[in-house]
Design a protein around this motif. Sequence first.
Motif, short mmCIF file in Angstrom:
data_model
loop_
_atom_site.label_atom_id
_atom_site.label_comp_id
_atom_site.label_asym_id
_atom_site.label_seq_id
_atom_site.Cartn_x
_atom_site.Cartn_y
_atom_site.Cartn_z
N ARG A 210 63.84 76.03 75.29
CA ARG A 210 63.19 77.24 74.79
C ARG A 210 63.13 77.22 73.27
N ARG A 211 64.27 76.92 72.64
CA ARG A 211 64.32 76.96 71.17
C ARG A 211 63.41 75.93 70.51
N THR A 212 63.34 74.74 71.08
CA THR A 212 62.54 73.70 70.43
C THR A 212 61.10 73.68 70.96
N ARG A 213 60.77 74.67 71.77
CA ARG A 213 59.44 74.76 72.39
C ARG A 213 59.08 73.47 73.12
N GLY A 214 60.04 72.99 73.88
CA GLY A 214 59.74 71.88 74.79
C GLY A 214 60.08 70.49 74.28
N SER A 215 60.60 70.37 73.03
CA SER A 215 60.91 69.02 72.54
C SER A 215 62.28 68.57 73.02
N TRP A 216 62.52 68.65 74.26
CA TRP A 216 63.86 68.37 74.78
C TRP A 216 63.72 67.98 76.24
N GLY A 217 64.56 67.09 76.66
CA GLY A 217 64.54 66.65 78.05
C GLY A 217 65.58 67.39 78.85
N ARG A 218 66.79 66.78 78.93
CA ARG A 218 67.81 67.38 79.79
C ARG A 218 69.17 66.80 79.42
N VAL A 219 70.20 67.67 79.47
CA VAL A 219 71.57 67.17 79.44
C VAL A 219 71.80 66.60 80.83
N ARG A 220 72.31 65.35 80.91
CA ARG A 220 72.41 64.72 82.23
C ARG A 220 73.86 64.49 82.62
N SER A 221 74.03 63.96 83.82
CA SER A 221 75.38 63.64 84.30
C SER A 221 75.71 62.19 83.90
N ARG A 222 77.00 61.84 83.99
CA ARG A 222 77.37 60.45 83.66
C ARG A 222 76.64 59.47 84.58
#
Length: 270
Positions: A210-222
């Motif tokens: 939301r904050r970067t207006r979409g310039s972000w993927g995902r925090v992932r699992s190990r």
Amino acid sequence: MDDDTLPLSPPDVGVPTIARMDNYLLGGKDHYEAERQASHRLLTMVPTARTVAVHRRRFLERVVRTLARELGIRQFIDHGCGLPALDNVHEIAQRVHPHARTVYVDDDPVVASYGQAYLERDERTAFLRADIREPAAVLDHPRVRELFDPREPVAALFVSVLHCVPDQDDPAGIIGTVASRLPSGSAVVISHLVSDEEDVRERVTDFMRRRTRGSWGRVRSRQEVERCFAPLEILHPGVVDVCAWRPDSELARVVGSGRWMEYGGVGRVR
Ligand SMILES: C[S@@+](CC[C@H](N)C(=O)[O-])C[C@H]1O[C@@H](n2cnc3c(N)ncnc32)[C@H](O)[C@@H]1O
């Protein structure tokens, strides 16, 4: 900006960028109020975000030094390089091999102007404004072809950038393409923000998108990060909290935790 593969648009200083947030967390001076506010909000969710960022940068420094010294690598490509830091890939590599060649890659136009001004200081170092989601276009770029010897091994760095890549752009596929294109003996370095806690992964991902207006993927699992290493032969000590990747001292601190860490390692191209 002859090397750019992306169009330019004026930066909107009201929307935080990953590069400037990272610069703020690392104690730099190249950020605006939007990044400071977003970083403080992030720190309320994951209070170790700042120390984890600082120690990830130390990881990048150790990795470049190790690959230059122990594997004799003299060609580096730093995907998602971010704003110039106190010690950058080409400087570390050239302290080991004075003729080491480095290509920096980032899609952020502000990072590009800083990079071109402060990093492209010799004929062995180039900055390319390009999207790492198109790895073949990056590796085929004329500047990369001009600088790199295709017969020599390359270290391809993806330090703290794959979490900016959404699932539909296939982070593991990007690594697969790069690994298939580099000569045997090359190395791929990956580090990625992870959490073992699903609610942390979801809350931070949602906030950053939301904050970067979409310039972000995902925090992932190990496990998801480990899958990115599938085409590679993983080097000692494996895929770990990056603080524990060949620390300079046995007294070095491991600041990550299952709640929030930068997780990664180095894989060799077979
Ligand atoms: C957290 S910073 C990491 C900086 C650096 N690798 C380090 O470890 O200090 C992530 C960088 O990746 C860049 N980035 C994010 N997505 C990208 C993409 N698709 N193509 C190129 N660069 C990207 C951002 O602009 C930012 O500068």
